[in-house]
Design an enzyme around this catalytic site. Structure first.
Site, PDB file in Angstrom:
ATOM      1  N   SER A   1      68.632  23.578  57.670  1.00  0.00           N
ATOM      2  CA  SER A   1      69.270  24.549  57.699  1.00  0.00           C
ATOM      3  C   SER A   1      70.584  24.357  57.369  1.00  0.00           C
ATOM      4  O   SER A   1      70.256  24.525  56.487  1.00  0.00           O
ATOM      5  CB  SER A   1      69.651  24.818  59.720  1.00  0.00           C
ATOM      6  OG  SER A   1      70.571  26.453  60.179  1.00  0.00           O
TER       7      SER A   1
ATOM      8  N   ASP B   1      63.187  34.965  60.905  1.00  0.00           N
ATOM      9  CA  ASP B   1      63.867  34.204  61.169  1.00  0.00           C
ATOM     10  C   ASP B   1      64.759  34.987  60.831  1.00  0.00           C
ATOM     11  O   ASP B   1      65.280  35.791  59.552  1.00  0.00           O
ATOM     12  CB  ASP B   1      63.984  32.876  59.723  1.00  0.00           C
ATOM     13  CG  ASP B   1      65.454  31.904  60.003  1.00  0.00           C
ATOM     14  OD1 ASP B   1      66.665  32.899  60.129  1.00  0.00           O
ATOM     15  OD2 ASP B   1      65.413  30.924  59.294  1.00  0.00           O
TER      16      ASP B   1
ATOM     17  N   HIS C   1      63.759  30.423  63.848  1.00  0.00           N
ATOM     18  CA  HIS C   1      64.685  29.410  62.847  1.00  0.00           C
ATOM     19  C   HIS C   1      64.662  28.546  62.947  1.00  0.00           C
ATOM     20  O   HIS C   1      64.357  27.345  61.794  1.00  0.00           O
ATOM     21  CB  HIS C   1      66.381  30.129  63.064  1.00  0.00           C
ATOM     22  CG  HIS C   1      66.918  29.455  62.205  1.00  0.00           C
ATOM     23  ND1 HIS C   1      67.183  29.976  60.451  1.00  0.00           N
ATOM     24  CD2 HIS C   1      68.227  28.023  61.997  1.00  0.00           C
ATOM     25  CE1 HIS C   1      67.769  28.951  59.867  1.00  0.00           C
ATOM     26  NE2 HIS C   1      68.741  28.056  60.965  1.00  0.00           N
TER      27      HIS C   1
END
Length: 214
Positions: A107, A157, A188
């Protein structure tokens, strides 16, 4: 684990297997230097692990650069922070006697890894980016340096649109590739398939010293 006085708070775990590229662990929002140690050990067993803590706080949560909103980055801050992280990698290489690392980021950590790859070619010997997105709309032109990368995206996501992930893969390829882009039927968060793909990719690339620097 060692933690010398360098420019980032960090943890360092020395290699137990010779000849493997070290791994630079880059956590997501709200993580810290301990967050990805287990993931790093699973993906690259025996490799040296270097894990810094992001220096930006968002509501008390560490990050590697500022953002203005979800998916909207402060690009000036991102460029500066990417330079700071690139400098830290140089410090750590000198302090611990390691080679250019493979980044393993999730991320926010994947995004700073992409920024370092695009803005500071040669600092990383490879990059594994889990749920990464385009960090910079118009990165400055830089020398093309062959740097293999794995980008793993989630089909569902809500943070990273599919088109954005595809554009990041194209940008990395243009910067020197080769880039492997995997899209998983997930959201995610990191899954077992992410770990499997990352482990297989690292093992394959680590066996090619002409691709990944020791």
């Amino acid at each position: 684990m060692a933690a010398r006085e360098l420019s980032f708070v960090h943890l360092f775990r020395p290699a137990t297997v010779a000849g493997l590229p070290p791994v630079l662990l880059l956590h997501g929002t709200g993580g810290d230097e301990t967050d990805l140690i287990g993931l790093g050990a699973a993906v690259a067993p025996g490799a040296a692990l270097l894990s810094p803590r992001g220096q930006v706080l968002e509501n008390g949560m560490p990050r590697f650069f500022r953002r203005l909103a979800e998916g909207v980055f402060d690009e000036a801050d991102l460029r500066r922070r990417a330079g700071d992280l690139a400098s830290f990698v140089g410090e750590a290489r000198a302090a611990y006697g390691i080679g250019a690392p493979v980044a393993l980021g999730f991320s926010n950590g994947a995004n700073i890894a992409a920024a370092v790859r695009l803005l500071h070619p040669g600092v990383l010997s490879g990059a594994i980016m889990l749920r990464g997105m385009v960090p910079l709309e118009t990165p400055a032109a830089a020398a093309r340096v062959p740097t293999p990368a794995l980008l793993v995206s989630g089909e569902r996501d809500p943070i990273v649109p599919a088109a954005n992930a595809a554009r990041l893969a194209a940008m990395l390829e243009e910067a020197g590739g080769p880039v492997e882009h995997r899209v998983l039927p997930t959201s995610h968060g990191v899954t077992n398939l992410d770990v499997q793909f990352a482990t297989d990719w690292y093992a394959r690339e680590a066996s090619r010293p002409e691709t990944l620097g020791a």
